[in-house]
Design a protein around this motif. Structure first.
Motif, PDB file in Angstrom:
ATOM      1  N   THR A   1       0.847  -1.187   0.006  1.00 14.91           N
ATOM      2  CA  THR A   1      -0.093  -0.034  -0.119  1.00 14.91           C
ATOM      3  C   THR A   1       1.072   1.414   0.017  1.00 14.91           C
ATOM      4  OG1 THR A   1      -1.896  -1.022   1.168  1.00 14.91           O
ATOM      5  CG2 THR A   1      -1.844   1.244   1.288  1.00 14.91           C
TER       6      THR A   1
ATOM      7  N   ASN B   1      -3.914   3.741  -3.026  1.00 14.46           N
ATOM      8  CA  ASN B   1      -4.769   4.934  -2.223  1.00 14.46           C
ATOM      9  C   ASN B   1      -5.031   6.107  -3.524  1.00 14.46           C
ATOM     10  OD1 ASN B   1      -5.428   5.154   0.408  1.00 14.46           O
ATOM     11  ND2 ASN B   1      -3.032   4.466   0.840  1.00 14.46           N
TER      12      ASN B   1
ATOM     13  N   ASP C   1      -0.761   7.830   1.552  1.00 14.62           N
ATOM     14  CA  ASP C   1      -1.368   9.044   0.793  1.00 14.62           C
ATOM     15  C   ASP C   1      -0.863  10.407   1.018  1.00 14.62           C
ATOM     16  OD1 ASP C   1      -2.504   9.130   3.351  1.00 14.62           O
ATOM     17  OD2 ASP C   1      -4.619   8.833   3.050  1.00 14.62           O
TER      18      ASP C   1
END
Length: 403
Positions: free
Chosen positions: A84, A128, A87
């Motif tokens: 991931t 994201n 952000d």
């Protein structure tokens, strides 16, 4: 007691990183559960990226820094976890790595010789992207907005079995590379807000050759597979595209002072669902050529304008001044439903008319009934396409209704 508390504070202030263990030529990375696992992954590349193996295990990894690895050699990379990208938009805008083309940049750049990346159907790259889609508000080309994964000066590479969800920008980019095979990839950029996933291409190739793409499923807000300047010997097979531009040559010819060449490209066994186009070519009024292209067995449903050629994309000006020659392009077994009554809009430059265009097995029906129109200008008359009218230079890529 005070010393104990100070020791506790010191312990908890130490950042937690993923664990990287090296055994012989194998580097294994496990997730930390902390804020950034990229240092451990980069350490694995440093220690095992040459004549070694890298295993990123199952689990959740957080990527908070750019990863730039350009010296891989004889290396097998196995990824079974979820990566991931955080952000922190301002970090990525400041630090993403330039890939030169059109001021684009990337979050992860891989290069070198003789390496593979296998996801085993388990690897998940999560970008994201929703943060980016909302922040961009339907604008696609923000400087610094990063491509998820870029192959850069890479040779003899195999990538297989990886899933993307919510990428920041383009899913992948192949640049200055040769002998690249990418199979069994699952890509999806879908917005959950009012803002669209503008410019989330599946892949773009540039200054590269000998590329094979097979068995992809792509949902994206722009071109599914886009072949850009100086790409040669590209083979694309068994790809399903949703909400995209499907199979595209271009954009090419910008800037006009730099010639762009695309040769020997085959798209076959392609499905396009609810997309803008299906099998098309877009250039700026530039120089160079597009030659020996085949669109074969393209099936689609509810596509805005399936077959399209423009020598003046986006501006729709100076359309007949382009000297970027388009020739020897075949459309074979192109079937499905168009959203409106235009099945093909083909405007070739008056300064460099299209030659050697060939059509066979064309069966396109407007989804709401009526006769399909095939609009053609400045192309060879022996193409096999029954043109029903001329196509103006400013004929748009996206239609809003019947013409």
């Amino acid at each position: 007691m005070l010393l104990f508390k100070a020791a506790q504070l010191l312990l908890f202030s130490i950042p937690v990183y993923a664990d990287m263990n090296k055994t012989g030529s194998l580097c294994t990375v496990t997730p930390s559960g902390g804020k950034d696992d990229s240092p451990a992954i980069m350490d694995a590349f440093k220690q095992c990226g040459k004549n070694g193996q890298i295993e990123i295990t199952e689990g959740d990894f957080t990527i908070a820094k750019v990863m730039d690895v350009l010296d891989l050699q004889n290396c097998d990379i196995s990824i079974k976890g979820k990566l991931t990208w955080n952000d922190d938009i301002q970090y990525w805008l400041r630090n993403s790595i330039s890939v030169t083309y059109a001021q684009r940049s990337t979050a992860w750049r891989l290069g070198g010789t003789n390496f593979s990346m296998r996801g085993h159907g388990k690897a998940l790259f999560f970008g994201n992207g929703q943060k980016w889609y909302d922040q961009n508000r339907n604008q696609g080309n923000q400087a610094g907005r990063p491509i998820s994964l870029t192959l850069w000066k890479a040779n003899n590479v195999f990538i297989d079995g990886i899933t993307w969800r919510q990428p920041q920008f383009w899913h992948t980019f192949v640049a200055h590379s040769q002998n690249i095979t990418m199979t069994n990839l699952d890509m999806n950029a879908t917005s959950n807000s009012q803002w669209n996933t503008v410019n989330t291409d599946g892949t773009d190739t540039w200054n590269s050759k000998d590329i094979t793409i097979k068995n992809w499923v792509v949902t994206c807000g722009d071109d599914c597979i886009s072949i850009k300047g100086n790409s040669t010997n590209v083979y694309v097979k068994n790809v399903t595209c949703y909400e995209s531009g499907a199979m595209c040559i271009g954009s090419l010819g910008n800037p006009a002072t730099t010639p762009d060449y695309v040769d020997n490209v085959v798209f076959e066994d392609i499905t396009a669902i609810h997309s803008s186009n299906a099998a098309w070519i877009k250039t700026y009024p530039g120089t160079g050529h597009v030659r020996n292209i085949t669109f074969r067995n393209i099936n689609f449903r509810d596509v805005n304008q399936p077959i399209y050629i423009s020598p003046c994309i986006y501006s729709y000006s100076n359309c007949d001044s382009s000297r970027l020659k388009i020739s020897d392009v075949t459309w074979e077994n192109i079937t499905g439903t168009s959203r409106y009554n235009v099945a093909a809009g083909i405007h070739c430059s008056g300064a460099a008319p299209c030659t050697g265009l060939k059509f066979s097995g064309i069966d396109i029906k407007p989804k709401n009934g009526g006769e399909a129109k095939f609009l053609c200008s400045n192309m060879n008359k022996d193409s096999g396409l029954q043109c029903t009218g001329s196509c103006p230079g400013n004929h748009p890529q996206q239609l809003n209704g019947n013409v």
